[in-house]
Design a protein around this motif. Structure first.
Motif, mmCIF file in Angstrom:
data_model
loop_
_atom_site.group_PDB
_atom_site.id
_atom_site.type_symbol
_atom_site.label_atom_id
_atom_site.label_comp_id
_atom_site.label_asym_id
_atom_site.label_seq_id
_atom_site.Cartn_x
_atom_site.Cartn_y
_atom_site.Cartn_z
ATOM 1 N N ASN A 76 0.818 -1.226 0.000
ATOM 2 C CA ASN A 76 0.000 0.000 0.000
ATOM 3 C C ASN A 76 0.848 1.272 0.000
ATOM 4 O O ASN A 76 0.572 2.222 0.736
ATOM 5 C CB ASN A 76 -0.947 0.015 1.207
ATOM 6 C CG ASN A 76 -2.144 0.921 0.986
ATOM 7 O OD1 ASN A 76 -2.698 0.990 -0.108
ATOM 8 N ND2 ASN A 76 -2.540 1.635 2.019
ATOM 9 N N LYS A 77 1.890 1.281 -0.849
ATOM 10 C CA LYS A 77 2.722 2.479 -0.962
ATOM 11 C C LYS A 77 1.938 3.625 -1.595
ATOM 12 O O LYS A 77 1.116 3.410 -2.491
ATOM 13 C CB LYS A 77 3.948 2.204 -1.837
ATOM 14 C CG LYS A 77 5.014 1.326 -1.225
ATOM 15 C CD LYS A 77 6.240 1.312 -2.130
ATOM 16 C CE LYS A 77 7.333 0.407 -1.576
ATOM 17 N NZ LYS A 77 7.053 -1.011 -1.851
ATOM 18 N N ILE A 78 2.207 4.844 -1.147
ATOM 19 C CA ILE A 78 1.632 6.019 -1.788
ATOM 20 C C ILE A 78 2.267 6.140 -3.175
ATOM 21 O O ILE A 78 3.483 5.998 -3.337
ATOM 22 C CB ILE A 78 1.876 7.284 -0.936
ATOM 23 C CG1 ILE A 78 1.189 8.493 -1.567
ATOM 24 C CG2 ILE A 78 3.359 7.538 -0.703
ATOM 25 C CD1 ILE A 78 1.214 9.732 -0.663
ATOM 26 N N SER A 79 1.456 6.398 -4.195
ATOM 27 C CA SER A 79 1.953 6.421 -5.571
ATOM 28 C C SER A 79 2.665 7.736 -5.878
ATOM 29 O O SER A 79 2.547 8.719 -5.131
ATOM 30 C CB SER A 79 0.801 6.233 -6.549
ATOM 31 O OG SER A 79 -0.058 7.367 -6.530
ATOM 32 N N GLU A 80 3.385 7.753 -6.988
ATOM 33 C CA GLU A 80 4.070 8.970 -7.427
ATOM 34 C C GLU A 80 3.075 10.104 -7.618
ATOM 35 O O GLU A 80 3.337 11.250 -7.236
ATOM 36 C CB GLU A 80 4.820 8.705 -8.735
ATOM 37 C CG GLU A 80 6.075 7.866 -8.598
ATOM 38 C CD GLU A 80 7.242 8.654 -8.022
ATOM 39 O OE1 GLU A 80 7.111 9.890 -7.872
ATOM 40 O OE2 GLU A 80 8.268 8.031 -7.715
ATOM 41 N N GLU A 81 1.932 9.813 -8.214
ATOM 42 C CA GLU A 81 0.921 10.849 -8.462
ATOM 43 C C GLU A 81 0.406 11.440 -7.153
ATOM 44 O O GLU A 81 0.161 12.647 -7.070
ATOM 45 C CB GLU A 81 -0.242 10.259 -9.258
ATOM 46 C CG GLU A 81 0.133 9.831 -10.665
ATOM 47 C CD GLU A 81 -1.023 9.176 -11.392
ATOM 48 O OE1 GLU A 81 -0.910 8.996 -12.618
ATOM 49 O OE2 GLU A 81 -2.036 8.862 -10.734
ATOM 50 N N GLU A 82 0.242 10.606 -6.145
ATOM 51 C CA GLU A 82 -0.300 11.064 -4.869
ATOM 52 C C GLU A 82 0.715 11.833 -4.028
ATOM 53 O O GLU A 82 0.343 12.444 -3.026
ATOM 54 C CB GLU A 82 -0.819 9.860 -4.070
ATOM 55 C CG GLU A 82 -2.015 9.185 -4.718
ATOM 56 C CD GLU A 82 -2.246 7.782 -4.191
ATOM 57 O OE1 GLU A 82 -3.376 7.290 -4.347
ATOM 58 O OE2 GLU A 82 -1.306 7.190 -3.627
ATOM 59 N N ARG A 83 1.982 11.819 -4.441
ATOM 60 C CA ARG A 83 3.013 12.518 -3.664
ATOM 61 C C ARG A 83 3.091 14.006 -4.000
ATOM 62 O O ARG A 83 3.793 14.752 -3.321
ATOM 63 C CB ARG A 83 4.380 11.867 -3.904
ATOM 64 C CG ARG A 83 4.445 10.423 -3.445
ATOM 65 C CD ARG A 83 5.795 9.801 -3.762
ATOM 66 N NE ARG A 83 5.719 8.352 -3.810
ATOM 67 C CZ ARG A 83 6.724 7.566 -4.153
ATOM 68 N NH1 ARG A 83 7.910 8.092 -4.485
ATOM 69 N NH2 ARG A 83 6.570 6.253 -4.182
ATOM 70 N N GLY A 85 4.767 15.651 -5.933
ATOM 71 C CA GLY A 85 6.126 16.152 -6.088
ATOM 72 C C GLY A 85 6.901 16.298 -4.795
ATOM 73 O O GLY A 85 8.050 16.756 -4.819
ATOM 74 N N ILE A 86 6.297 15.917 -3.661
ATOM 75 C CA ILE A 86 7.002 16.005 -2.375
ATOM 76 C C ILE A 86 8.001 14.856 -2.279
ATOM 77 O O ILE A 86 7.624 13.687 -2.416
ATOM 78 C CB ILE A 86 6.014 15.930 -1.190
ATOM 79 C CG1 ILE A 86 4.946 17.025 -1.299
ATOM 80 C CG2 ILE A 86 6.759 16.025 0.136
ATOM 81 C CD1 ILE A 86 5.473 18.419 -1.219
ATOM 82 N N PRO A 87 9.288 15.133 -2.038
ATOM 83 C CA PRO A 87 10.274 14.054 -1.920
ATOM 84 C C PRO A 87 9.953 13.122 -0.755
ATOM 85 O O PRO A 87 9.588 13.574 0.334
ATOM 86 C CB PRO A 87 11.596 14.797 -1.678
ATOM 87 C CG PRO A 87 11.368 16.163 -2.261
ATOM 88 C CD PRO A 87 9.931 16.475 -1.983
#
Length: 303
Positions: A76-83, A85-87
């Motif tokens: 259940n990792k947070i996806s790139e889209e859901e981040r 752009g936050i590192p």
């Protein structure tokens, strides 16, 4: 869709515009670190994104399974889209077969936190592995506490409501391809005691994946249903263990942990009222310690 995967809405009532934290100076002040805790599925990732889009921040993952590469659905990792752009640090970075320990986590997390804070940003540590967080914060030499001022936030929910949510989340993970994802790393001689294969969902599917090629359709259906039921039960058991550890840190070790009750969000899940409930989660401003912690971070960005 889990709470932490819903469309982002701001939580904090903070003036718009880029903010900067003076967490490095004056020199006599400790650097600030936010640590988000809570059982699996309670919305820690979403709250971390709410904070990270209000303050110049970077996120340090403290989930012991999400540190490994692979199994994005199962862990259940947070996806790139859901981040947005936050590192994110320590998220999908470690070899999936590595024997990654709490000591390894402390070493890597300390470096990441120091890097983030020395660049004038807010480190946000988020994850459900409380043993890792405890090892980091209460190290033998008291180095972490002497260097950083921590704000502990605990996203909580009624266990009965959370159990129902976790079971539905497993169904959603299965529909997204969890079984196929686990099948790709299946090894009948695998060691389930280390690496990413300790993730809930991998050992439970072992019997089904061993037998699927030799079973008829009816038996396969039975085996997969049994495996999914076990995944659900083990997620609920994990949530209870995580809550027990947080209560021990708060009540026995005396950590100053601020609880945020997200029960109403789960109860209203699936309609617009859930967003309103999420927006009202932020603790009452009467909590002076929490309020002052964040207020000192609000300073206009210096050109």
């Amino acid at each position: 869709m889990s709470i932490c995967q819903q469309t982002h809405h701001q939580v904090l009532d903070i003036p718009a515009g880029r903010l900067k934290m003076d967490i490095v100076s004056p020199r006599w002040q400790k650097a600030k670190v936010v640590i988000l805790m809570g059982a699996t599925g309670t919305g820690k990732s979403r709250l971390s994104m709410d904070l990270a889009t209000q303050f110049p921040a970077e996120i340090i993952n403290s989930d012991k399974m999400q540190v490994f590469k692979g199994l994005e659905i199962t862990t259940n990792k947070i996806s790139e889209e859901e981040r947005f752009g936050i590192p994110h640090h320590l998220l999908g970075e470690v070899n999936p077969n590595a024997d990654f320990t709490a000591k390894d986590f402390c070493s890597m997390a300390s470096l990441a936190i120091e890097s983030v804070s020395t660049r004038g940003l807010l480190p946000i540590v988020v994850g459900g592995s409380n043993s890792y967080i405890e090892a980091l914060v209460d190290d033998d030499d008291y180095r972490f506490r002497s260097k950083y001022e921590c704000c502990f936030l605990w996203v909580d929910a009624s266990m009965s409501v959370l159990n129902d949510f976790l079971c539905k989340r497993v169904d959603e993970m299965v529909s997204k391809g969890m079984v196929d994802e686990v099948r790709k790393i299946f090894d009948p001689y695998a060691d389930y005691s280390k690496g990413i294969r300790r993730s809930i969902g991998v050992p439970e599917l072992d019997k089904y994946l061993r037998d699927e090629a030799f079973s008829n359709g009816e038996n396969c259906d039975r085996l997969i249903l049994e495996a999914i039921r076990e995944v659900k039960n083990n997620n609920c058991k994990l949530a209870r263990r995580q809550l027990e550890k947080i209560r021990r840190l708060k009540n026995v070790k005396g950590w100053n942990i601020h609880r945020i009750d997200a029960t109403k969000v789960f109860q209203k899940r699936g309609n617009m009222e859930a967003e309103e409930a999420w927006g009202s989660l932020w603790p009452d401003p009467a909590a002076p310690l929490l309020e002052s912690f964040f207020l000192v971070l609000q300073q206009p960005l210096q050109e």
